[in-house]
Design an enzyme around this catalytic site. Sequence first.
Site, PDB file in Angstrom:
ATOM      1  N   CYS A   1     -16.504   0.532 -21.328  1.00 20.09           N
ATOM      2  CA  CYS A   1     -18.091   0.315 -21.094  1.00 20.09           C
ATOM      3  C   CYS A   1     -18.476  -1.022 -21.732  1.00 20.09           C
ATOM      4  CB  CYS A   1     -18.693   1.610 -21.528  1.00 20.09           C
ATOM      5  SG  CYS A   1     -18.127   2.873 -20.596  1.00 20.09           S
TER       6      CYS A   1
ATOM      7  N   ASP B   1     -10.528   4.649  -2.607  1.00 16.27           N
ATOM      8  CA  ASP B   1      -9.415   5.395  -3.280  1.00 16.27           C
ATOM      9  C   ASP B   1      -9.870   6.019  -4.517  1.00 16.27           C
ATOM     10  OD1 ASP B   1      -9.980   3.337  -5.227  1.00 16.27           O
ATOM     11  OD2 ASP B   1      -8.032   2.814  -5.427  1.00 16.27           O
TER      12      ASP B   1
ATOM     13  N   CYS C   1     -13.493   0.920 -15.597  1.00 11.81           N
ATOM     14  CA  CYS C   1     -13.977   2.242 -15.439  1.00 11.81           C
ATOM     15  C   CYS C   1     -12.733   3.217 -15.452  1.00 11.81           C
ATOM     16  CB  CYS C   1     -14.823   2.175 -14.463  1.00 11.81           C
ATOM     17  SG  CYS C   1     -15.867   3.762 -14.566  1.00 11.81           S
TER      18      CYS C   1
ATOM     19  N   CYS D   1     -25.490   1.455 -14.785  1.00 13.02           N
ATOM     20  CA  CYS D   1     -24.624   2.957 -14.609  1.00 13.02           C
ATOM     21  C   CYS D   1     -25.352   4.101 -14.884  1.00 13.02           C
ATOM     22  CB  CYS D   1     -23.654   2.700 -15.737  1.00 13.02           C
ATOM     23  SG  CYS D   1     -22.330   4.043 -15.699  1.00 13.02           S
TER      24      CYS D   1
ATOM     25  N   TYR E   1      -6.978   6.118   3.568  1.00  9.32           N
ATOM     26  CA  TYR E   1      -6.997   5.220   2.476  1.00  9.32           C
ATOM     27  C   TYR E   1      -6.219   3.968   2.974  1.00  9.32           C
ATOM     28  CZ  TYR E   1      -5.993   2.177  -0.878  1.00  9.32           C
ATOM     29  OH  TYR E   1      -5.587   0.823  -1.487  1.00  9.32           O
TER      30      TYR E   1
ATOM     31  N   GLU F   1       0.779  -1.099  -0.053  1.00 12.28           N
ATOM     32  CA  GLU F   1       0.014   0.130   0.101  1.00 12.28           C
ATOM     33  C   GLU F   1       0.797   1.447   0.038  1.00 12.28           C
ATOM     34  OE1 GLU F   1      -3.018   0.021  -0.960  1.00 12.28           O
ATOM     35  OE2 GLU F   1      -3.768  -1.864  -0.341  1.00 12.28           O
TER      36      GLU F   1
ATOM     37  N   CYS G   1     -17.956  -3.715 -19.383  1.00  8.54           N
ATOM     38  CA  CYS G   1     -18.374  -3.488 -17.965  1.00  8.54           C
ATOM     39  C   CYS G   1     -19.565  -4.250 -17.149  1.00  8.54           C
ATOM     40  CB  CYS G   1     -18.577  -1.988 -17.724  1.00  8.54           C
ATOM     41  SG  CYS G   1     -19.118  -1.553 -16.059  1.00  8.54           S
TER      42      CYS G   1
END
Length: 335
Positions: free
Chosen positions: A241, A179, A234, A250, A161, A78, A244
Amino acid sequence: MNIAPSNDPAAPQDAPGVPVATVAGTGDNAARAAAPGAVADSRTADVSTTLNAWFLANARDLPWRREGFGAWGILVSEFMLQQTPVKRVIPRLQEWLARWPTPADLAAVPPSEAVRAWSSLGYPRRALWLHAAAVQITEQHGGVVPSDIDALLALTGIGDYTARAVAAFAYGHRHPVVDTNTRRVIARAVAGAGEPAPPSRGRDLEAMGALLPGSALEAALFNAAIMELGAVVCTSRSPHCDICPIRDDCAWRAADYPEFTGTRKTVQKKFAGSDRQVRGLIMAELRSTHRAVTEAEIASLWPEAAQLQRALHSLVADGLAVDSPDGYTLPDGMS
DNA sequence: CACGCGTGGCC
DNA sequence: TGGCCAAGCGT
């Protein structure tokens, strides 16, 4: 993040301190059992159910998602992933963990070694912060990465985060993790906007909290799934798309992809000729040797003396460079 | 809250 | 080519 797409039917539940690794197999079953047909007909399923099923079938095989990767490995990943792309992190992470398999191992060496090993990951302050966090974990937490968000937040270099990511992905706790990917997916799929407004801790946590499944198992999975969607489908510039999994849910697509009209996040300043570039040049020089780098050597790195001095002094202020009798060095932790 | 902070890949 | 972008954090 210890949620692997592989199967592990015999996996134990998320007992305290046990990575969510195991969520993979059980989570898969749970997701399918909870909503049969979710993949085939996403319009009737919760977004979380749809995304979790998609994630289990499509997640990238990343090191920190392997079972048993451990809280320290996840914490290091991280830190490295803060503003640095996955592809560049992976090799550095493997080297790092091979050399310092526990926080105490890192805490035992001078910060200069951390900065050197950080190499070209960028933003070398993060190496310093990670080293400082390892010292804190060793001295204040018995060498065990804390699982509590407030304890994590108290560590140097850990913000909202990272604290939540470690609590959720390493320990399986149920917290919203937000995030930049999560924010973008929510902005589009839920709010129907082309891109998110500037980060707002309260709003962002509330928006993600509203989508978060009730069980810790499913919640940890969903936190990872929505991030993954933002990272590979995305995406910021050219979202895919057509593939997706939540295209039918959406709001952005339903509204025919309206342009973003609100306040954009602040644009990154040009790098060429910036103080950041000069700092980078100086740091590369300091990393390249174990002896002190002289003023003359530093002077040769950049033509504008005033800017060079400004960059050098800022590095000293940050603790990344130390003024010694022979010149400048990386921080040895002795001062 | 807006800003400064590395590095390199991508379109 | 060069601007945009990448699992943020501290001030």
